[in-house]
Design an enzyme around this catalytic site. Structure first.
Site, PDB file in Angstrom:
ATOM      1  N   ASN A 124      30.884   7.934  21.706  1.00 28.41           N
ATOM      2  CA  ASN A 124      30.774   8.905  22.492  1.00 28.41           C
ATOM      3  C   ASN A 124      30.422   8.413  24.021  1.00 28.41           C
ATOM      4  OD1 ASN A 124      27.735   8.949  22.936  1.00 28.41           O
ATOM      5  ND2 ASN A 124      28.174   9.333  20.672  1.00 28.41           N
ATOM      6  N   ASP A 146      27.546  11.774  14.299  1.00 33.31           N
ATOM      7  CA  ASP A 146      27.436  12.420  13.169  1.00 33.31           C
ATOM      8  C   ASP A 146      28.119  12.075  11.891  1.00 33.31           C
ATOM      9  OD1 ASP A 146      25.302  14.523  14.035  1.00 33.31           O
ATOM     10  OD2 ASP A 146      26.878  15.235  15.124  1.00 33.31           O
ATOM     11  N   LYS A 160      42.486  -5.321  10.421  1.00 24.10           N
ATOM     12  CA  LYS A 160      43.156  -4.495  11.573  1.00 24.10           C
ATOM     13  C   LYS A 160      44.185  -3.406  10.876  1.00 24.10           C
ATOM     14  CE  LYS A 160      45.572  -4.018  15.916  1.00 24.10           C
ATOM     15  NZ  LYS A 160      46.457  -4.742  16.809  1.00 24.10           N
ATOM     16  N   ASP A 200      20.507  11.242   9.305  1.00 23.91           N
ATOM     17  CA  ASP A 200      20.164  11.892  10.682  1.00 23.91           C
ATOM     18  C   ASP A 200      18.732  11.480  10.994  1.00 23.91           C
ATOM     19  OD1 ASP A 200      18.625  13.737  12.377  1.00 23.91           O
ATOM     20  OD2 ASP A 200      20.350  15.293  12.037  1.00 23.91           O
ATOM     21  N   ILE A 201      18.703  10.670  11.919  1.00 27.34           N
ATOM     22  CA  ILE A 201      17.425   9.713  12.124  1.00 27.34           C
ATOM     23  C   ILE A 201      16.485  10.724  12.534  1.00 27.34           C
ATOM     24  CG2 ILE A 201      16.531   7.825  13.632  1.00 27.34           C
ATOM     25  CD1 ILE A 201      19.609   7.157  14.011  1.00 27.34           C
ATOM     26  N   PHE A 220      16.489  15.623  21.430  1.00 29.22           N
ATOM     27  CA  PHE A 220      17.140  16.120  22.204  1.00 29.22           C
ATOM     28  C   PHE A 220      18.219  17.022  21.363  1.00 29.22           C
ATOM     29  CE2 PHE A 220      16.563  14.452  26.309  1.00 29.22           C
ATOM     30  CZ  PHE A 220      15.707  13.554  26.259  1.00 29.22           C
ATOM     31  N   LYS A 244      17.882  24.123  16.160  1.00 26.97           N
ATOM     32  CA  LYS A 244      18.014  22.567  15.736  1.00 26.97           C
ATOM     33  C   LYS A 244      16.560  22.045  15.440  1.00 26.97           C
ATOM     34  CE  LYS A 244      21.693  20.129  17.352  1.00 26.97           C
ATOM     35  NZ  LYS A 244      22.394  19.828  18.557  1.00 26.97           N
TER      36      LYS A 244
HETATM   37  O1  PMT Z   1      22.842   8.582  27.399  1.00 29.45           O
HETATM   38  P1  PMT Z   1      23.088   9.566  28.748  1.00 29.45           P
HETATM   39  O2  PMT Z   1      24.465   9.448  29.406  1.00 29.45           O
HETATM   40  O3  PMT Z   1      22.012   9.389  29.590  1.00 29.45           O
HETATM   41  O4  PMT Z   1      23.040  10.864  28.297  1.00 29.45           O
HETATM   42  C1  PMT Z   1      21.794  11.534  27.834  1.00 29.45           C
HETATM   43  C2  PMT Z   1      22.111  12.346  26.744  1.00 29.45           C
HETATM   44  C3  PMT Z   1      22.767  13.468  26.963  1.00 29.45           C
HETATM   45  C4  PMT Z   1      22.894  11.721  25.496  1.00 29.45           C
HETATM   46  C5  PMT Z   1      20.681  12.798  25.997  1.00 29.45           C
HETATM   47  O5  PMT Z   1      20.210  13.443  26.943  1.00 29.45           O
HETATM   48  C6  PMT Z   1      20.680  13.734  24.721  1.00 29.45           C
HETATM   49  O6  PMT Z   1      20.971  14.723  24.770  1.00 29.45           O
HETATM   50  N1  PMT Z   1      20.718  12.944  23.426  1.00 29.45           N
HETATM   51  C7  PMT Z   1      20.985  13.683  22.249  1.00 29.45           C
HETATM   52  C8  PMT Z   1      22.415  13.689  22.185  1.00 29.45           C
HETATM   53  C9  PMT Z   1      22.657  14.114  20.842  1.00 29.45           C
HETATM   54  O7  PMT Z   1      23.353  13.420  19.791  1.00 29.45           O
HETATM   55  O8  PMT Z   1      22.457  15.370  20.414  1.00 29.45           O
HETATM   56  P2  PMT Z   1      22.775  16.160  19.065  1.00 29.45           P
HETATM   57  O9  PMT Z   1      22.177  17.488  19.713  1.00 29.45           O
HETATM   58  O10 PMT Z   1      23.858  15.915  18.306  1.00 29.45           O
HETATM   59  O11 PMT Z   1      21.438  15.769  18.130  1.00 29.45           O
HETATM   60  C10 PMT Z   1      20.058  16.227  18.164  1.00 29.45           C
HETATM   61  C11 PMT Z   1      19.058  15.385  18.026  1.00 29.45           C
HETATM   62  O12 PMT Z   1      19.308  14.526  16.743  1.00 29.45           O
HETATM   63  C12 PMT Z   1      18.896  14.165  18.872  1.00 29.45           C
HETATM   64  O13 PMT Z   1      17.652  13.946  19.134  1.00 29.45           O
HETATM   65  C13 PMT Z   1      19.621  12.881  18.295  1.00 29.45           C
HETATM   66  O14 PMT Z   1      19.116  11.873  18.810  1.00 29.45           O
HETATM   67  C14 PMT Z   1      19.358  13.301  16.758  1.00 29.45           C
HETATM   68  N2  PMT Z   1      20.310  12.773  15.847  1.00 29.45           N
HETATM   69  C15 PMT Z   1      21.587  13.289  15.781  1.00 29.45           C
HETATM   70  C16 PMT Z   1      22.351  12.949  14.790  1.00 29.45           C
HETATM   71  C17 PMT Z   1      21.993  11.721  14.110  1.00 29.45           C
HETATM   72  N3  PMT Z   1      22.993  11.427  13.022  1.00 29.45           N
HETATM   73  N4  PMT Z   1      20.813  11.317  14.081  1.00 29.45           N
HETATM   74  C18 PMT Z   1      19.927  11.714  14.946  1.00 29.45           C
HETATM   75  O15 PMT Z   1      18.804  11.360  15.086  1.00 29.45           O
END
Ligand code: PMT
Length: 406
Positions: A212, A280, A290, A309-310, A328, A342
């Site tokens: 991403n 995800d 390949k 999901d960490i 976040f 969330k």
């Molecule tokens: O890296 P930059 O270009 O500076 O951009 C910053 C950002 C937009 C990436 C950052 O500010 C941000 O929003 N990070 C979270 C991105 C994300 O994956 O959001 P989510 O809404 O999908 O996930 C929610 C939370 O679960 C996040 O804290 C994510 O780290 C965590 N997560 C998600 C999926 C997963 N499998 N494991 C996780 O830990």
């Protein structure tokens, strides 16, 4: 306020260089001692004599001066300072700094220094807006270079716009702010923090992957700011093109599963902040070789499997759970409602909601607008103004410090 501080002042070429004489006078009034390097361009605008008279020190101009090198080599000059101040910083010297060039005394000292650098740019508005300068500034800031200005207004060239050198009082305030932050209280000493940052790469076959647009800027800035506040910080980062933040233990990973394993290996911690954009899903059966194009035009079919999901795993990790877990929420619509749901679903303490719709520029950009949701009580929500990701990191870390202080 600046007693005992050694500042290396680099004066590059610019019509506003005369203002730096006032900066020298005021820094000296506050007790700072100043050594100055005057570039060839700088010497077109201020004389070595006036700089020497005001600093009460020799002014350095020539990298090939045998006498200068014998009594004060360029390495020593750059290392004995507590802060390197480049004022005015022309477009040319900023470009050379970004490129790592070292073709005169000023740029060589800048490349050789291991000390913080504060730049005060000035140039024509179109030069400032030029994509080359924008990219150079972004590069320098991602390396932790501090900046004051430029301001907007009438420019010496007769045009109007951003490009004016910050006023002497603003430059002095930036220097004072730097030392206040450096020497000020370290509210998170004794706290261990783990931060995730950047994207993850999920392989399809040995040469292809799913990823991403996360740049890591937000997560890296948070790690740097936590370290500045005295925390012992581990940054678990997916693949990014950023330098390691100063004073941070950096672990590089590729996939979500690697990221989880690394985060778990660094538990227990007091603070965990999850800024990474973790994929995800991953490809269920990664191809060992390949994947080849089928001759008959048939398309490959990729099957997905869900990644761990960490954030949820660590939030629900029982006795090993950090005292403060911050996630976040990257949303493109109904940002606050989705973020609130969330937070509850994953079980973290705070969630920082940010809008990542295509026109927001949040992914990969410099700025971010955060809505902090700190529990079920809507009264405790905070909307922070749109600000640089570095400023977001500062706001978050001072919020964390307050949390542990109460
Ligand atoms: O890296 P930059 O270009 O500076 O951009 C910053 C950002 C937009 C990436 C950052 O500010 C941000 O929003 N990070 C979270 C991105 C994300 O994956 O959001 P989510 O809404 O999908 O996930 C929610 C939370 O679960 C996040 O804290 C994510 O780290 C965590 N997560 C998600 C999926 C997963 N499998 N494991 C996780 O830990």
């Amino acid at each position: 306020m600046l007693t005992g501080k050694n500042i290396l002042l680099i004066i590059s070429g610019g019509i506003a260089a005369y203002k730096v004489l006032e900066v020298i006078r005021r820094l000296r009034d506050q007790g700072a001692s100043i050594r100055a390097i005057l570039t060839q361009g700088g010497a077109e605008f201020v004389t070595p004599l006036s700089v020497a008279a005001l600093t009460e020190n020799k002014v350095y101009q020539d990298i090939f001066s045998l006498t200068d090198e014998a009594e004060m080599g360029h390495i020593r000059l750059s290392r004995e300072a507590d802060l390197v101040l480049v004022a005015p910083a022309s477009a040319d010297i900023l470009a050379k700094m970004a490129a790592g060039m070292a073709n005169d005394l000023a740029t060589t000292a800048l490349l050789a220094t291991n000390k913080p650098v504060l730049v005060a740019p000035t140039m024509n508005v179109e030069m400032w807006n030029n994509p080359a300068t924008r990219a150079n500034i972004a590069t320098l800031e991602s390396r932790g270079i501090l900046r004051i200005g430029p301001a907007g207004g009438d420019l010496a060239c007769g045009e109007t716009g951003t490009g004016r050198l910050a006023e002497p009082a603003e430059i002095i305030a930036a220097v004072q702010d730097f030392f206040a932050r450096q020497d000020g209280p370290k509210p998170l000493v004794g706290k261990k923090a783990v931060v995730t940052s950047g994207p993850t790469h999920e392989p399809i076959d040995p040469v292809r992957y799913i990823a991403n647009r996360s740049s890591g800027k937000q997560g890296h800035a948070i790690a740097a700011e936590l370290a500045r506040a005295g925390a012992d910080v581990t940054l678990v980062s997916g693949p990014v093109n950023l330098p390691d933040p100063v004073g941070v233990n950096v672990v590089r990973v590729e996939t979500a599963r690697d990221m989880l394993a690394s985060v778990q290996a660094h538990m227990p911690a007091d603070i965990a902040i999850f800024a990474a954009a973790v994929a995800d899903w991953r490809i269920k059966d990664q191809a060992g070789q390949k994947i080849k194009k089928a001759g008959d035009g048939a398309l490959p079919v990729l099957q997905f499997a869900e990644n761990p999901d960490i954030l949820a795993t660590i939030s629900q990790s029982g006795p090993l759970r950090p005292a403060l877990v911050v996630g976040f929420a990257a949303e493109t619509e109904n940002v606050v409602d989705h973020a609130r749901a969330k937070r509850a679903r994953k079980g973290c303490d705070w969630i920082l909601a940010n809008n990542v719709a295509p026109d927001s520029g949040t992914f990969g950009g410099e700025d971010n607008e955060i809505h902090l949701i700190a529990g079920n009580d809507v009264q405790s929500d905070e909307l922070w103004p749109k600000q640089s990701k570095i400023a977001v990191a500062r706001t978050l870390v001072s919020r964390i410090a307050r949390h542990f202080d109460t």
